[in-house]
Design a protein around this motif. Structure first.
Motif: not given
Length: 497
Positions: A409-433
Motif C-alpha cells: 500500500i502506498e504511503n504504508v510500505s516504503w518500497e511501494d511509496s513513490n514519493d518517500k517524503i509523502e510516505a514519511i509525512i503521512t505516517q507522521k500524521w498517524v503517529a502524532l495523532n
C-alpha cells in the motif's frame, strides 16, 4: 518511559503563590506582595516545564488535531465552529502566544539570569535545560506567527514594548542556542547543581537533554529543506554529529506526579475526563473522529485505529466531516468514535512532549534529502511505525507493525511509496495523532502532505497557514507588532515554506 522517583508534592510548587513569574504579566513593572520576585531555579524549573507540557499537550494539540483533519464535531454540538469556518482572528487560540511568553519564557528567562547570591551554587545544568526548552517553544512561535519578540523579549520593566525580530533570524539564533545547550549539557562544571526530580522531564539526566536539544534542532533543520540552504543544514548536522549525543531514543515526557485529583490530572486526560468521577467532560463528548482519519486507517488495515479512536456508543468505528451543517441522525456523539484508549490511558499518565517515532521520521527525511549519511531511511521509517504501535499499546505491537508496513500500500510500505517524503509525512500524521499534533498542521503547510485532506465546506477553499498576533499583544505593543489582516492567516506563509 515512566518518570522515576517523582516528588508528589511538586504540584504544590506548581500552584503556590510563592513561585515567582508563573502568573504575572511579562510586562509587569510592579511587584505583587503575594507573588514575590524572589525564587530559585529549583522552584522555577518545574513550573516552566509543566506550563510547556500543558500548553503543548492540550491547546496546541487540539488546534493541530482539527487543522490536520483528525478530529471533528458531532451534529448535536454547536461548538468548535471556528474550525469548520476557519475563522482565524486575533482572538483565535491566542493562548499559544500569551502562555509562551507570560509563563514559559518568563520563567526560563528567570533561570537564565539567576545568580546564586552566595556564589556557592552553579546553575549551568538549569541553564542548559532552559535553553533547550526555549528552543522547543521558540520554534513553534516562529512556525505559527512568523516574526516574534526575541532579543528584547522578557525583560520585564526594562523593556515594556519589545521589538520583533525577523523569523529566519530567530530560527538560526535558536539553532545556535540549541547547539550551545547540547554542548553545555555534556560538559558541565563538576560543581553544577543536579536538579534531580525538580526536572520533571528527564530527572537531571543531561545526556538525554543533549539528545533532545539535537532532535529539536534536527526538526528545525528539516523545516528549512525548501529554503535552498543545504550547506547550512549540512554544517549544522555536522555539529550534531560532533557532540556525540545523537537523537532521542525514548519518548520525551513530563510527569510531576499526575493523579486523579482536581488540577492534578495529566493535562491531556483532564481535557476529556473529569477528576475522581471519571465522567466524560463536555469536550470529551464533542470531540470525535474525522471521517477522513477513520477511512484512511481502515483502508490501510491499521491496528492503531482502535487505539486512536474509541468504538462509538452505537457500535463500530465511525467519523464525520468537519462542518457546521450536519444532519442529526447518524452524526451525533453517540454515533461517532471519540478519543481512543491508546491516548486516554489514565489520569496519572505521562504527558507527551515529543515521541521517538517523530525523531525517527525526521531522521528518515534527513537521510532521503541527503542531510544524514550512514543510516538507512527505510529502517528508520519502519522503526518509527513500530514505535508508534508500541506507544499506543497495540496488541503484539512489533508483530502488528511489521504486518502493517509490509502491505503493498502506498504511503504504508516504503518500497511501494513513490514519493518517500509523502510516505514519511503521512505516517507522521498517524503517529502524532493526539500528541504533538501541532506538528501535523505545520508539516501540512510545509509539504502539502497528507495529500487530499478535505477542507470544511464552509472554509472558502483556503487552508490557514499561520495564526494572527493576539489582540492583547496588539493593544500593549502596537508600535512593534507587524501589521496584519484576516487574510494573512491564509496567505502569509512561514519563511521556510
Amino acid at each position: 518511559m515512566k518518570a522515576k522517583n517523582i516528588i508528589k508534592s511538586t504540584f504544590i510548587l506548581l500552584s503556590t503563590s510563592i513561585i515567582s513569574l508563573s502568573c504575572s504579566d511579562y510586562l509587569d513593572v510592579n511587584d505583587n506582595p503575594n507573588n514575590p520576585p524572589i525564587s530559585t531555579p529549583e522552584l522555577t524549573l518545574p513550573v516552566a516545564q509543566q506550563a510547556l507540557a500543558q500548553l503543548n499537550g492540550t491547546t496546541m494539540m487540539y488546534l493541530g488535531q482539527y487543522l490536520s483533519v483528525n478530529w471533528a464535531t458531532p451534529s448535536n454540538w454547536s461548538t468548535n465552529q471556528e474550525f469548520s469556518r476557519y475563522n482565524i482572528t486575533s482572538t483565535f487560540y491566542s493562548t499559544i502566544f500569551e502562555t509562551s511568553y507570560l509563563s514559559i519564557m518568563k520563567n526560563l528567562t528567570y533561570i537564565d539570569t539567576y545568580e546564586d547570591p552566595t556564589g556557592a551554587v552553579d546553575y549551568s545544568t538549569y541553564k542548559a535545560i532552559s535553553a533547550t526548552i526555549k528552543g522547543f517553544q521558540y520554534q513553534y512561535l516562529v512556525d505559527l506567527y512568523g516574526d516574534i519578540p526575541f532579543t528584547e523579549a522578557n525583560q520585564r520593566g526594562d523593556n515594556l514594548t519589545p521589538a520583533y525580530d525577523n523569523a529566519e533570524t530567530v530560527y538560526k539564533n535558536v539553532i545556535d542556542q540549541l547547539s550551545t545547550a547540547a554542548s553545555l549539557a555534556l560538559n558541565l562544571p563538576e560543581n553544577a547543581e543536579d536538579p534531580g526530580t525538580q526536572d520533571i522531564i528527564f530527572q537531571g539526566d543531561m545526556s538525554r537533554w543533549a539528545s533532545f536539544a539535537n532532535t529539536i534542532k534536527l526538526r528545525m533543520l528539516v523545516r528549512l529543506s525548501n529554503t535552498g540552504q543545504e550547506q547550512y543544514i549540512l554544517d549544522q548536522i555536522a555539529l550534531i554529529n560532533a557532540n556525540g549525543a545523537g537523537y532521542i531514543t525514548e519518548n520525551v515526557i513530563a510527569n510531576p506526579g499526575y493523579s486523579d485529583n482536581l488540577e492534578k490530572q495529566n493535562p491531556f486526560y483532564g481535557y476529556f475526563v473529569s477528576p475522581s468521577t471519571g465522567i466524560q467532560t463536555s469536550r470529551g463528548d464533542y470531540t470525535v473522529a474525522s471521517e477522513n482519519a477513520i477511512t484512511f486507517l481502515t483502508n490501510s488495515n491499521d491496528n492503531r485505529l482502535e487505539r486512536l479512536y474509541a468504538e462509538s456508543a452505537n457500535g463500530g468505528y465511525k467519523g464525520t466531516v468537519q462542518s457546521t451543517s450536519l444532519a442529526g441522525t447518524g452524526f451525533t456523539s453517540s454515533d461517532l468514535s471519540k478519543v481512543g484508549p491508546g491516548l486516554l490511558v489514565d489520569s496519572a499518565q505521562d504527558q507527551t512532549i515529543m515521541l521517538v517515532s517523530e525523531s525517527l521520521l525526521l531522521q528518515a527525511e534527513a537521510v532521503v534529502r541527503g542531510y544524514i549519511t550512514g543510516s538507512n531511511a527505510e529502517t528508520l521509517y519502519n522503526d518509527a511505525i513500530t514505535e508508534s504501535f508500541i506507544y499506543l499499546n497495540v496488541d503484539d505491537a512489533e508483530t502488528a507493525a511489521v504486518a502493517y508496513y509490509t502491505q503493498d500500500i502506498e504511503n504504508v510500505s516504503w518500497e511501494d511509496s513513490n514519493d518517500k517524503i509523502e510516505a514519511i509525512i503521512t505516517q507522521k500524521w498517524v503517529a502524532l495523532n493526539g500528541t504533538s499534533s501541532i506538528e501535523l498542521w505545520i508539516e501540512l503547510t510545509r509539504t502539502g502532505f497528507p495529500a487530499n485532506l478535505p477542507l470544511p465546506a464552509e472554509s472558502d477553499g483556503l487552508r490557514p497557514v499561520r495564526l494572527l498576533y493576539p489582540q492583547s499583544e496588539v493593544a500593549r505593543n502596537s508600535n512593534n507588532v507587524p501589521s496584519q489582516t484576516a487574510q494573512d492567516a491564509f496567505t502569509d506563509n512561514p519563511f521556510w515554506k
